[in-house]
Design an enzyme around this catalytic site. Structure first.
Site, PDB file in Angstrom:
ATOM      1  N   THR A 162       0.867  -1.182   0.000  1.00 29.07           N
ATOM      2  CA  THR A 162       0.000   0.000   0.000  1.00 29.07           C
ATOM      3  C   THR A 162       0.899   1.226   0.000  1.00 29.07           C
ATOM      4  O   THR A 162       2.075   1.131   0.304  1.00 29.07           O
ATOM      5  CB  THR A 162      -0.880  -0.013   1.273  1.00 29.07           C
ATOM      6  OG1 THR A 162      -1.868  -1.016   1.137  1.00 29.07           O
ATOM      7  CG2 THR A 162      -1.582   1.293   1.544  1.00 29.07           C
ATOM      8  N   ASP A 193      -8.869  -2.437   4.575  1.00 27.14           N
ATOM      9  CA  ASP A 193      -9.033  -1.310   5.509  1.00 27.14           C
ATOM     10  C   ASP A 193      -8.832   0.051   4.855  1.00 27.14           C
ATOM     11  O   ASP A 193      -9.401   1.057   5.297  1.00 27.14           O
ATOM     12  CB  ASP A 193      -8.032  -1.450   6.664  1.00 27.14           C
ATOM     13  CG  ASP A 193      -6.586  -1.440   6.165  1.00 27.14           C
ATOM     14  OD1 ASP A 193      -6.312  -2.060   5.107  1.00 27.14           O
ATOM     15  OD2 ASP A 193      -5.726  -0.810   6.806  1.00 27.14           O
TER      16      ASP A 193
HETATM   17  N1  ASP Z   1      -4.120  -2.742   3.948  1.00 20.72           N
HETATM   18  C1  ASP Z   1      -4.157  -3.124   2.568  1.00 20.72           C
HETATM   19  C2  ASP Z   1      -5.338  -4.026   2.355  1.00 20.72           C
HETATM   20  O1  ASP Z   1      -5.611  -4.847   3.188  1.00 20.72           O
HETATM   21  C3  ASP Z   1      -2.921  -3.820   2.103  1.00 20.72           C
HETATM   22  C4  ASP Z   1      -1.631  -3.213   2.589  1.00 20.72           C
HETATM   23  O2  ASP Z   1      -1.620  -2.237   3.279  1.00 20.72           O
HETATM   24  O3  ASP Z   1      -0.580  -3.732   2.287  1.00 20.72           O
HETATM   25  O4  ASP Z   1      -5.937  -3.926   1.316  1.00 20.72           O
END
Ligand code: ASP
Length: 296
Positions: A162, A193
């Site tokens: 992300t 999230d």
């Molecule tokens: N939080 C993100 C999700 O679950 C993925 C990430 O932050 O790496 O979509």
């Protein structure tokens, strides 16, 4: 107006020990310098976090925007959210397809829509109606970010990445933005999230937070707003507030990290995975860009 500013970026908490992330560290360092200059020149926190995240998205170096992997149906679905602290105005999109900058669309939701969150086909339509640039050819647009192999994209153990940014501007205002390709091997329609206001992204007049990690666990742990309330209501230091929520993520079985800035210009970063690509600068702290240096 004050001379206080603070900026922190993350490029995801998915890095694995032993891999070389010098390219992303250099990229984040340069981008943070640009963000610093923008904040010093009086740009708003809201604009700066969008610019930072849009650049991280389009670089193809992170699991967001151009660096995103397809879901099990072979489609790239993206999530993004942005929030301004002093107004608590927020915009988010989830499971959006084929736009260059999901964070730009999220900001348009914040500015031009009575809604906070628009999803899937509706988000695609909103992006079209607001003239957002589309990727020409999905087959040839998306790339594998550094440190991610083709086999990685086919696994289903929630490997993730992300990008995010949090900022305090010289007008005393805060903002947060987060954008993601989600987790590898995700089912169609899965939303993590990131686009949930208060889970992956939060800003109010005291604190701005952007999270990264296995999103399901961040949602279940209460996410960014839980950390914000630890800081605002429970008397935690900024660091303690982040770790309190992250320790809960870990207790539930997840991992990841988060970055925060406070109204006083303090910056905190925490992660419980191998590493978290991150960079930060403020009027009182020198620029750092790192992946594996511990922060507890
Ligand atoms: N939080 C993100 C999700 O679950 C993925 C990430 O932050 O790496 O979509």
């Amino acid at each position: 107006m004050t001379n206080k500013f603070a900026l922190a970026l993350h490029g995801g908490a998915g890095p694995r020990a032993g891999k070389d992330y010098s390219v992303t560290e250099a990229h984040m360092e340069e981008l943070t310098r640009e963000g610093e200059a923008l904040l010093k020149s009086g740009e708003t926190a809201l604009d700066v976090v969008e610019i930072m995240v849009a650049n991280l998205e389009s670089s193809g170096l992170y699991v967001a925007g151009k660096g995103s992997a397809p879901n099990v149906m072979g489609k790239v679905e993206l999530d993004a959210a942005i929030m301004e602290g002093h107004t608590q105005a927020a915009g988010s999109v989830s499971a959006i397809q084929d736009v260059i900058s999901p964070i730009g669309v999220a900001k348009a939701v914040l500015q031009n829509s009575p809604c906070v969150m628009i999803t899937a086909q509706g988000a695609n339509q909103f992006a079209d109606e607001h003239g957002f640039e589309k990727i020409g050819d999905p087959e040839n647009y998306y790339v594998l970010p550094i440190g991610v192999s083709q086999e990685d994209t086919e696994q289903t153990d929630m490997m993730h990445g992300t990008v995010g940014a949090v900022a305090l501007d010289i007008h005393g205002n805060l903002a947060a933005a987060t954008s993601t390709g989600g987790v590898f091997g995700k089912p169609a329609g899965r939303v993590g999230d990131t686009p949930i206001i208060g889970a992956g992204t939060w800003a109010d007049q005291d604190i701005a937070i952007s999270c990264t990690g296995t999103g399901e666990y961040f949602v279940r742990a209460g996410g960014a707003l839980t950390a914000a309330n630890g800081y605002k209501l429970a008397g935690d230091t900024l660091d303690e507030a982040l770790w309190r929520m992250l320790d809960e993520v870990e207790r539930l079985g997840g991992n990841g990290g988060l970055i925060a800035v406070s109204k006083s210009g303090e910056i905190a970063m925490a992660f419980n995975s191998d590493g978290m690509k991150r960079a930060a600068v403020s009027n009182s702290t020198a620029l750092v860009s790192t992946t594996f240096a511990p922060c507890r």
